[in-house]
Design an enzyme around this catalytic site. Structure first.
Site, PDB file in Angstrom:
ATOM      1  N   ASP A  45       0.838  -1.211   0.000  1.00  0.00           N
ATOM      2  CA  ASP A  45       0.000   0.000   0.000  1.00  0.00           C
ATOM      3  C   ASP A  45       0.868   1.254   0.000  1.00  0.00           C
ATOM      4  OD1 ASP A  45      -2.481  -1.269  -0.016  1.00  0.00           O
ATOM      5  OD2 ASP A  45      -2.454  -1.542   2.153  1.00  0.00           O
ATOM      6  N   GLY A  46       1.993   1.186   0.726  1.00  0.00           N
ATOM      7  CA  GLY A  46       2.912   2.327   0.793  1.00  0.00           C
ATOM      8  C   GLY A  46       3.426   2.708  -0.597  1.00  0.00           C
ATOM      9  N   ASN A 122      -5.261   8.543   2.246  1.00  0.00           N
ATOM     10  CA  ASN A 122      -5.676   7.853   3.472  1.00  0.00           C
ATOM     11  C   ASN A 122      -6.163   8.842   4.523  1.00  0.00           C
ATOM     12  OD1 ASN A 122      -5.354   5.178   2.895  1.00  0.00           O
ATOM     13  ND2 ASN A 122      -3.366   4.959   3.885  1.00  0.00           N
ATOM     14  N   GLU A 123      -5.249   9.699   4.967  1.00  0.00           N
ATOM     15  CA  GLU A 123      -5.613  10.597   6.061  1.00  0.00           C
ATOM     16  C   GLU A 123      -4.577  11.686   6.279  1.00  0.00           C
ATOM     17  OE1 GLU A 123      -2.753   8.410   6.881  1.00  0.00           O
ATOM     18  OE2 GLU A 123      -4.331   7.078   7.564  1.00  0.00           O
ATOM     19  N   ARG A 148      -8.414  18.619  23.369  1.00  0.00           N
ATOM     20  CA  ARG A 148      -7.155  18.529  24.105  1.00  0.00           C
ATOM     21  C   ARG A 148      -6.800  17.053  24.194  1.00  0.00           C
ATOM     22  NH1 ARG A 148      -4.684  22.117  28.217  1.00  0.00           N
ATOM     23  NH2 ARG A 148      -6.227  23.643  27.608  1.00  0.00           N
ATOM     24  N   ASP A 150      -3.879  13.754  22.427  1.00  0.00           N
ATOM     25  CA  ASP A 150      -2.689  13.408  21.640  1.00  0.00           C
ATOM     26  C   ASP A 150      -2.767  13.929  20.205  1.00  0.00           C
ATOM     27  OD1 ASP A 150      -1.683  12.159  23.818  1.00  0.00           O
ATOM     28  OD2 ASP A 150      -1.664  10.137  22.979  1.00  0.00           O
ATOM     29  N   ALA A 185      -6.731   9.770  21.936  1.00  0.00           N
ATOM     30  CA  ALA A 185      -6.628   9.953  23.387  1.00  0.00           C
ATOM     31  C   ALA A 185      -6.984  11.369  23.844  1.00  0.00           C
ATOM     32  CB  ALA A 185      -5.213   9.589  23.850  1.00  0.00           C
TER      33      ALA A 185
HETATM   34  P1  NAD Z   1       3.646   1.395   6.952  1.00  0.00           P
HETATM   35  O1  NAD Z   1       4.678   0.666   6.174  1.00  0.00           O
HETATM   36  O2  NAD Z   1       3.881   1.694   8.402  1.00  0.00           O
HETATM   37  O3  NAD Z   1       2.250   0.614   6.737  1.00  0.00           O
HETATM   38  C1  NAD Z   1       1.234   0.663   7.576  1.00  0.00           C
HETATM   39  C2  NAD Z   1       0.217  -0.429   7.247  1.00  0.00           C
HETATM   40  O4  NAD Z   1      -0.977   0.219   6.850  1.00  0.00           O
HETATM   41  C3  NAD Z   1       0.577  -1.420   6.132  1.00  0.00           C
HETATM   42  O5  NAD Z   1       0.275  -2.705   6.579  1.00  0.00           O
HETATM   43  C4  NAD Z   1      -0.355  -1.016   4.987  1.00  0.00           C
HETATM   44  O6  NAD Z   1      -0.721  -2.125   4.181  1.00  0.00           O
HETATM   45  C5  NAD Z   1      -1.536  -0.514   5.757  1.00  0.00           C
HETATM   46  N1  NAD Z   1      -2.400   0.404   5.015  1.00  0.00           N
HETATM   47  C6  NAD Z   1      -2.067   1.511   4.304  1.00  0.00           C
HETATM   48  N2  NAD Z   1      -3.165   2.052   3.778  1.00  0.00           N
HETATM   49  C7  NAD Z   1      -4.218   1.272   4.169  1.00  0.00           C
HETATM   50  C8  NAD Z   1      -5.604   1.335   3.957  1.00  0.00           C
HETATM   51  N3  NAD Z   1      -6.152   2.325   3.263  1.00  0.00           N
HETATM   52  N4  NAD Z   1      -6.377   0.383   4.533  1.00  0.00           N
HETATM   53  C9  NAD Z   1      -5.858  -0.615   5.263  1.00  0.00           C
HETATM   54  N5  NAD Z   1      -4.552  -0.722   5.501  1.00  0.00           N
HETATM   55  C10 NAD Z   1      -3.741   0.216   4.960  1.00  0.00           C
HETATM   56  O7  NAD Z   1       3.365   2.772   6.246  1.00  0.00           O
HETATM   57  P2  NAD Z   1       2.950   3.043   4.766  1.00  0.00           P
HETATM   58  O8  NAD Z   1       2.901   1.763   3.982  1.00  0.00           O
HETATM   59  O9  NAD Z   1       3.765   4.171   4.268  1.00  0.00           O
HETATM   60  O10 NAD Z   1       1.457   3.544   4.996  1.00  0.00           O
HETATM   61  C11 NAD Z   1       1.179   4.772   5.613  1.00  0.00           C
HETATM   62  C12 NAD Z   1      -0.097   4.567   6.343  1.00  0.00           C
HETATM   63  O11 NAD Z   1       0.150   3.869   7.544  1.00  0.00           O
HETATM   64  C13 NAD Z   1      -0.759   5.834   6.793  1.00  0.00           C
HETATM   65  O12 NAD Z   1      -1.534   6.406   5.782  1.00  0.00           O
HETATM   66  C14 NAD Z   1      -1.586   5.350   7.980  1.00  0.00           C
HETATM   67  O13 NAD Z   1      -2.914   5.075   7.624  1.00  0.00           O
HETATM   68  C15 NAD Z   1      -0.947   4.054   8.383  1.00  0.00           C
HETATM   69  N6  NAD Z   1      -0.593   4.143   9.796  1.00  0.00           N
HETATM   70  C16 NAD Z   1      -1.313   3.383  10.653  1.00  0.00           C
HETATM   71  C17 NAD Z   1      -1.083   3.477  12.025  1.00  0.00           C
HETATM   72  C18 NAD Z   1      -1.909   2.627  12.935  1.00  0.00           C
HETATM   73  O14 NAD Z   1      -2.711   1.830  12.455  1.00  0.00           O
HETATM   74  N7  NAD Z   1      -1.761   2.797  14.240  1.00  0.00           N
HETATM   75  C19 NAD Z   1      -0.103   4.315  12.513  1.00  0.00           C
HETATM   76  C20 NAD Z   1       0.624   5.079  11.609  1.00  0.00           C
HETATM   77  C21 NAD Z   1       0.347   4.987  10.233  1.00  0.00           C
END
Ligand code: NAD
Length: 264
Positions: A45-46, A122-123, A148, A150, A185
């Site tokens: 996905d990245g 994504n976000e 207020r 994280d 949080a």
């Molecule tokens: P990364 O390598 O840390 O991958 C994070 C995971 O998120 C991977 O397993 C990827 O397959 C999955 N992912 C990405 N987009 C997705 C989607 N739309 N639906 C379901 N799973 C999805 O980082 P990356 O590959 O550069 O991806 C960045 C994404 O990681 C950010 O957009 C964010 O959504 C996600 N992320 C998740 C968390 C968490 O779940 N706590 C924390 C930080 C970032």
């Protein structure tokens, strides 16, 4: 048709990228990294997120399709073993296009007239480097709450299965042109109060975050983070633009959700 193949950069993905490029060229398609009509990403996905940002200025003329060389991706939903089948589809059949909504993020600084516009697939997350994030949250021009805690996450429907899900947000079908605000949080006691539930806003409803404390902020758009100082506001809404995916076979969203999170 003009195509390009991008790779996560590991050996398996690089080898597959070469194989696909050779196949498509043999079928008479033209490799064109600058102005591709279809972008095939190999990795996860990245890799697709990176490709999306690379071509964000020509989204109307670009379609994406993702192959995963690791575990099943949400966007990268073709297996490496299906690459040959996918190549034949690309070369021989006109494909369907599925469009997903995006998030528009506009960041304004106290000491700058110019605003900075970003698109997220994504976000967008907003956190501070130190201490709590304290900000007013305006919805549709009216103050809604003072947050207020994280941080906050504002996600697209297709991003609702990513960070948003980890924060307890709902999974939204990408046919709903909307954005979801979820809390990280939040502090809730007799002094501070937030709604505490994720909010889903439709198209044309704007969410404006106005920091109340002078702290360094970390604004992350998909996989890219930036540190911001003197942030006046961060404005989010459903973007006019959409991301386009090439669809060669049905793989409904709920089936992908099931396969990714529930299992067989
Ligand atoms: P990364 O390598 O840390 O991958 C994070 C995971 O998120 C991977 O397993 C990827 O397959 C999955 N992912 C990405 N987009 C997705 C989607 N739309 N639906 C379901 N799973 C999805 O980082 P990356 O590959 O550069 O991806 C960045 C994404 O990681 C950010 O957009 C964010 O959504 C996600 N992320 C998740 C968390 C968490 O779940 N706590 C924390 C930080 C970032």
């Amino acid at each position: 048709m003009r195509f390009t193949v991008t790779s996560r950069g590991d050996e398996t993905s690089n080898t597959l990228k070469k194989t696909i490029t050779n196949y498509l060229t043999d079928f008479g398609l033209t490799e064109n990294e600058k102005e591709p009509e279809i972008v095939i990403t190999v990795g996860g996905d990245g890799t697709l997120l990176q490709a999306f940002h690379h071509y964000h200025e020509r989204l109307d003329d670009t379609c994406f399709v993702g192959i995963h060389t690791g575990h099943l991706g949400f966007y990268a939903d073709w297996k490496a073993s299906e690459a040959e089948k996918l190549v034949i589809h690309i070369a021989k059949t006109p494909f369907q296009v599925v469009e997903y909504p995006l998030l528009e993020v506009v960041v304004r600084h106290h000491n700058e007239k110019k605003s900075h516009r970003h698109l997220a697939m994504n976000e967008c997350t907003i956190k501070t480097l130190e201490g709590s994030l304290v900000c007013n949250v305006d919805i549709k021009g009216e103050k809604f709450e003072t947050f207020r805690g994280d941080g906050l996450c504002i996600s697209t429907p297709s991003g609702s299965t990513a960070y948003n899900k980890a924060l307890g947000g709902a999974i939204l079908h990408p046919s709903l042109a909307s954005m979801q605000i979820s809390e990280m949080a939040s502090i809730n006691n007799r002094v501070y109060r937030t709604v505490g539930s994720p909010l889903i806003l439709p198209q044309h409803h704007t969410c404006l975050l106005k920091p109340l404390n002078e702290v360094d902020m970390q604004i992350t758009i998909d996989h890219t983070s930036m540190v911001g100082q003197h942030i006046k506001s961060i404005q989010c809404r459903v973007a006019e633009e959409k991301v386009r995916f090439a669809r060669f076979r049905p793989f409904p969203f709920w089936k992908r959700v099931k396969e990714s999170f529930v299992g067989e």
